[in-house]
Design a protein around this motif. Structure first.
Motif, PDB file in Angstrom:
ATOM      1  N   LYS A  84       0.547  11.525   2.339  1.00 28.56           N
ATOM      2  CA  LYS A  84       0.627  12.310   3.561  1.00 28.56           C
ATOM      3  C   LYS A  84       0.602  13.790   3.212  1.00 28.56           C
ATOM      4  CE  LYS A  84       3.464  13.111   7.679  1.00 28.56           C
ATOM      5  NZ  LYS A  84       4.705  12.748   8.390  1.00 28.56           N
ATOM      6  N   PHE A 133       1.137   5.197   0.404  1.00 25.62           N
ATOM      7  CA  PHE A 133       0.261   6.059   1.188  1.00 25.62           C
ATOM      8  C   PHE A 133       0.600   7.525   0.928  1.00 25.62           C
ATOM      9  CE2 PHE A 133       3.879   5.145   3.873  1.00 25.62           C
ATOM     10  CZ  PHE A 133       4.171   6.343   4.494  1.00 25.62           C
ATOM     11  N   TYR A 161      -8.194   8.849  -3.551  1.00 25.19           N
ATOM     12  CA  TYR A 161      -8.407   7.763  -2.595  1.00 25.19           C
ATOM     13  C   TYR A 161      -7.659   6.526  -3.070  1.00 25.19           C
ATOM     14  CZ  TYR A 161     -10.755   4.082   0.088  1.00 25.19           C
ATOM     15  OH  TYR A 161     -11.021   3.014   0.898  1.00 25.19           O
ATOM     16  N   GLN A 221      -8.675  10.675   7.634  1.00 29.30           N
ATOM     17  CA  GLN A 221      -8.033   9.399   7.977  1.00 29.30           C
ATOM     18  C   GLN A 221      -6.799   9.125   7.121  1.00 29.30           C
ATOM     19  OE1 GLN A 221     -11.225   6.562   7.570  1.00 29.30           O
ATOM     20  NE2 GLN A 221     -12.152   7.118   9.533  1.00 29.30           N
ATOM     21  N   GLN A 222      -6.162  10.160   6.610  1.00 25.58           N
ATOM     22  CA  GLN A 222      -4.985  10.028   5.764  1.00 25.58           C
ATOM     23  C   GLN A 222      -5.219   9.075   4.582  1.00 25.58           C
ATOM     24  OE1 GLN A 222      -2.085  11.652   5.731  1.00 25.58           O
ATOM     25  NE2 GLN A 222      -2.741  12.925   7.439  1.00 25.58           N
ATOM     26  N   GLU A 223      -6.479   8.932   4.195  1.00 22.26           N
ATOM     27  CA  GLU A 223      -6.825   8.096   3.039  1.00 22.26           C
ATOM     28  C   GLU A 223      -7.683   8.842   2.033  1.00 22.26           C
ATOM     29  OE1 GLU A 223      -8.688   4.502   4.299  1.00 22.26           O
ATOM     30  OE2 GLU A 223      -6.794   3.488   4.769  1.00 22.26           O
ATOM     31  N   TYR A 224      -8.538   9.725   2.516  1.00 22.57           N
ATOM     32  CA  TYR A 224      -9.431  10.487   1.642  1.00 22.57           C
ATOM     33  C   TYR A 224      -8.933  11.936   1.588  1.00 22.57           C
ATOM     34  CZ  TYR A 224     -12.492   6.526   2.771  1.00 22.57           C
ATOM     35  OH  TYR A 224     -13.014   5.266   2.965  1.00 22.57           O
ATOM     36  N   THR A 264      -8.342  16.503   4.747  1.00 19.80           N
ATOM     37  CA  THR A 264      -7.870  15.125   4.730  1.00 19.80           C
ATOM     38  C   THR A 264      -8.609  14.328   5.791  1.00 19.80           C
ATOM     39  OG1 THR A 264      -5.680  15.836   4.017  1.00 19.80           O
ATOM     40  CG2 THR A 264      -5.863  13.615   4.919  1.00 19.80           C
ATOM     41  N   LYS A 314       0.808  -1.207   0.000  1.00 19.79           N
ATOM     42  CA  LYS A 314       0.000   0.000   0.000  1.00 19.79           C
ATOM     43  C   LYS A 314       0.851   1.271   0.000  1.00 19.79           C
ATOM     44  CE  LYS A 314      -3.544   2.449   2.636  1.00 19.79           C
ATOM     45  NZ  LYS A 314      -4.365   2.475   3.832  1.00 19.79           N
ATOM     46  N   LYS A 331      -6.802   2.372  -1.856  1.00 20.10           N
ATOM     47  CA  LYS A 331      -7.269   1.340  -0.934  1.00 20.10           C
ATOM     48  C   LYS A 331      -6.718  -0.031  -1.332  1.00 20.10           C
ATOM     49  CE  LYS A 331      -9.955  -0.414   2.350  1.00 20.10           C
ATOM     50  NZ  LYS A 331      -9.785  -0.080   3.778  1.00 20.10           N
ATOM     51  N   TYR A 371      -6.095   2.541  -6.899  1.00 12.79           N
ATOM     52  CA  TYR A 371      -5.876   3.984  -6.791  1.00 12.79           C
ATOM     53  C   TYR A 371      -6.935   4.698  -7.616  1.00 12.79           C
ATOM     54  CZ  TYR A 371      -4.083   8.533  -8.208  1.00 12.79           C
ATOM     55  OH  TYR A 371      -3.968   9.858  -8.503  1.00 12.79           O
ATOM     56  N   TYR A 431      -4.299  -3.480  -5.026  1.00 12.57           N
ATOM     57  CA  TYR A 431      -4.371  -2.110  -4.545  1.00 12.57           C
ATOM     58  C   TYR A 431      -5.030  -1.251  -5.622  1.00 12.57           C
ATOM     59  CZ  TYR A 431      -3.026   2.559  -2.987  1.00 12.57           C
ATOM     60  OH  TYR A 431      -3.053   3.866  -2.591  1.00 12.57           O
TER      61      TYR A 431
END
Length: 776
Positions: A99, A97, A616, A568-571, A566, A95, A618, A627, A625
């Motif tokens: 930031k 990520f 996003y 949950q540091q994912e969306y 931002t 994954k 996941k 993207y 994975y």
């Protein structure tokens, strides 16, 4: 209390664990992790004596005795990295990520499923990045590629060639900087900064790579890279050779109009066959005098001793009723030679109090020679010959760039500051000779010219930043004074400019809690004309279709705003607004009276852009994975319609861009990987044109052998054949459009073999020179 974790070579150790221990019994009082830059922070620590210790992948620093006082700042914790132990460690992850930092977005890809791709492919999949006409863009504007905060000084085509042969395993992260801070030049838009993995061992490594691409014509590339590192010396040398034969087809339609309607219809079928041989070489040498001082030399060279292009077009001319009036064909041959050589010398020194001084000098020598022969034959509707028209041009351009800059950064208490000065000097000389070839060579003075352009820029900046527990703020101010002079011999004009401008910037990040954060940033920027756009020369397809420069171009100034949320540091939700000012745009105009179609670069009256981006990523499973990137945007430009009684016209478009990419691990040992991607764009604004929707479906497979020493890859592009869209311009008396179809449908095969201590990461260096960006 804050500090850094470094290895014995003064390279930052990212994500190391840091512990605060009691002096009496070495019991852990508090622990934290360093960030991707090796920096760490402890807060709410009682004053007193402590031991400080750091560890990373089994390596541990010595205990450092410190006394905690208010806002204590320490030197670096040193972890002695041992290559033979690290070589036995295998880190796997699926994954990548994202930031959010105060002034940029960081896309971490090291040891992820996508790190096995080329650097170019990783950039294409970076959040917020799209590719239009083989050029990387962010929010509908060209972006600049950096490596380790140093600019890659190559054209868009050369950047792609470089990165397609630069292995993704070397990349730690990609930084997307929408509003570059004051330490960067005020010129330019967004930046894509490639952060490479740090050197962790001494020794030698190298690789050889070959590639084969089958489109309309086969294409090849050959390259080799070599890296050598000791405790003091670090050397990187690489060479690439790319022989290429390309085919492009363009279908063009122009309807000439007057007040009564269409008067003449021109349809053109234009074929281009382009053959190039390109040699590129790069050398980077770093020498460390001691732990505090180092000297670096970097040289980049691009040699294109051959570029031959055969152009053939057939144009049919019909009356308003669609009845054929006449037709003509044009054969054109273009030959070109280009050299682009640069060198940098950089001295760095770190003071005892952690202040850093950098001194850099840069020199570029660019040369271009170009010859063109054009022959047009005109025929009646029954095919009988009417007449011919033949001409030739000889052109050359020489550009020399010299820059010098000094940068310094340090802490003032717990506030980090950066300051620096820079001066740059650009000299450009261009010549175009035009000859009629109907009855021997006849020099035409009014279509020929000599053009010289000189520019000097003097700049200084100051930037301040501070971090609290939940807040990060950064602000800066850059001042630039510019003097330029353009002299055209033919039109006897001198275009002198002298201006002083301030470029403020501001960034704020608020971490509400571990799941929510908000950020805002603003910066003012300048766009200066490219050197070739200032040349009042004409590049011809035929005598009635050409592109010409504009010596009266002026810089444009933009205001850029971003608001980001931002989750949950994912969306990632991004809202942006950009006032582009009098943006420099290439516009196409048709002259109804003389039946001429020309492209000209000019300042628009005003230009704005705004939109919403959603990103996003996941991991749907251990082997899959996904993207996703969605952008909704509005683009708008107002300009003077030169061939429409100089009326002003506003061109605007509302569009959407969608990118869905699947990364798949197809074997238990992760040596076999796949990728399936789909991108869709509903349309695009290109100056006076609107591009229709396009879709691109791609697939790729990658297999590594011999403990990752050998890598074989295969990929296919534009599987649906819908990558290219029709482009049209219809307003007032303008009615024209075209469909360009380059070789977007292709299959590419690549092979790389690593030898030596291939786990050693390289010392790739490129020096930040915004002046070179304006060379095409």
């Amino acid at each position: 209390m804050k500090g850094e974790v470094k290895d014995q070579y003064q390279e930052q150790v990212a994500f190391a664990s840091v512990f605060l221990l009691k002096v009496t019994d070495s019991v852990v009082v508090k622990g934290t992790s360093a960030d991707e830059n090796g920096a760490f922070l402890f807060s709410d620590i009682a004053e007193g004596l402590y031991f400080l210790k750091a560890s990373y992948v089994g390596q541990v620093s010595n205990n450092l005795a410190i006394e905690i006082l208010k806002d204590t700042k320490i030197g670096a914790l040193i972890i002695e990295q041992q290559a033979e132990q690290l070589n036995e460690v295998t880190v796997t992850s699926n994954k990548p990520f994202v930031k959010r930092q105060v002034d940029r977005i960081v896309f971490n890809v090291e040891n992820t499923v996508i790190s096995q791709q080329s650097s170019w492919d990783i950039l294409r999949q970076t959040p917020g990045v799209i590719m239009m006409n083989d050029e990387l863009k962010v929010r509908n504007q060209a972006t600049t590629v950096y490596i380790n905060n140093r600019k890659v000084h190559l054209s868009a085509e050369e950047v792609r060639s470089l990165l397609e042969n630069y292995q993704g395993e070397h990349i730690k992260s990609i930084e997307v900087i929408h509003n570059p801070p004051a330490s960067y030049d005020a010129e330019g838009g967004s930046i894509l900064n490639i952060v490479t993995s740090k050197n962790v061992s001494v020794g030698y490594k190298g690789n050889v790579n070959i590639g084969y691409t089958q489109g309309v014509f086969p294409k090849y590339n050959f390259g080799t890279s070599h890296f050598y590192k000791t405790e003091k010396l670090n050397v990187n040398a690489n060479y690439n050779y790319t022989p290429k034969k390309e085919f492009k087809n363009t279908l063009n339609n122009t309807n000439y109009r007057d007040d009564t309607g269409i008067t003449s219809i021109w349809d053109t079928d234009f074929d281009q066959v382009i053959r190039t041989n390109t040699h590129s070489a790069n050398l980077a040498v770093d020498y460390k005098f001691n732990e505090k001082s180092s000297l670096s030399f970097t040289s980049n060279a691009q040699f294109q001793p051959k570029k031959d292009a055969d152009f053939y077009q057939e144009t049919t001319i019909k009356n308003s009723s669609g009845v054929l009036d006449s037709l003509f064909t044009t054969d054109s041959f273009l030959s070109e030679k280009k050299n682009n050589i640069s060198g940098d010398l950089t001295f760095k020194h770190q003071f005892k109090d952690q202040g850093n001084l950098t001194i850099n000098a840069h020199y570029t020598d660019f040369g271009l020679d170009q010859n063109q022969n054009v022959k047009s034959d005109y025929f009646q509707p029954n095919g009988s010959f009417l007449r011919d028209f033949n001409f030739s041009t000889i052109a050359d351009q020489q550009i020399k760039i010299k820059t010098a800059q000094v940068d310094y950064n340090d802490y003032l208490g717990n506030v980090f500051f950066e300051t620096g000065v820079k001066s740059s000097f650009i000299d450009s000389e261009s010549r175009l000779d035009y000859f009629l070839q109907n009855n021997g060579a006849e020099f035409i003075p009014n279509l020929s010219d000599d053009y010289t352009y000189d520019e000097s820029v003097y700049a200084g900046y100051l930037s301040l930043s501070k971090d609290w527990e939940k807040w990060s703020i950064k602000t800066g101010l850059r001042a630039e004074h510019t003097e330029s002079s353009g002299i055209s011999v033919n039109v006897s004009t001198i275009n002198d400019l002298s201006y002083f401008k301030l470029f403020p910037s501001f960034y704020m990040l608020h971490t509400i809690n571990e799941n929510h954060s908000l950020s805002f940033d603003y910066a003012r920027k300048v766009q200066r004309p490219r050197y070739e756009d200032l040349n009042p020369f004409r590049t011809y397809i035929n005598e009635r279709t050409f592109q010409e420069g504009n010596p009266n171009l002026t810089p444009s100034f933009s205001q850029n705003f971003n608001l980001n949320y931002t989750l949950q540091q994912e969306y990632f939700f991004d809202f942006y607004y950009r006032d582009n000012g009098m943006y420099i745009s290439t516009l196409t105009f048709q002259d109804t009276d003389n039946l001429v179609l020309r492209d000209i670069t000019q300042n628009v009256l005003e230009s704005t852009s705004y939109g919403f981006d959603f990103t996003y990523g996941k991991s749907l499973s251990n082997n899959w994975y996904l993207y996703s990137y969605i952008s909704l945007f509005h683009e708008e430009e107002s300009f003077i319609a030169l061939q429409s009684d100089a009326f002003s016209f506003t061109n605007n478009f509302n569009g959407a861009y969608i990118d869905l990419t699947n990364y798949l691990t197809l074997s238990k040992d992760s040596s076999f990987k796949g990728e399936l991607g789909l991108t869709y764009i509903s349309g695009w604004l290109q100056g006076s044109f609107i591009q229709e929707e396009t879709t691109n479906l791609t697939v790729g497979l990658r297999k590594s052998f011999y403990n990752n020493r050998a890598v074989l890859s295969i990929s296919a592009n534009d599987l649906l054949g819908k990558y290219n869209g029709y482009v049209s311009s219809k307003y007032l008396n303008q009615d024209n459009g075209y469909l360009k179809v380059p070789e977007t449908q292709y299959i590419k095969i690549g092979f790389t073999y690593n030898f030596g201590n291939f786990r050693l990461e390289d010392n790739q260096r490129n020096i930040d020179k915004i002046e070179r960006e304006r060379i095409e």
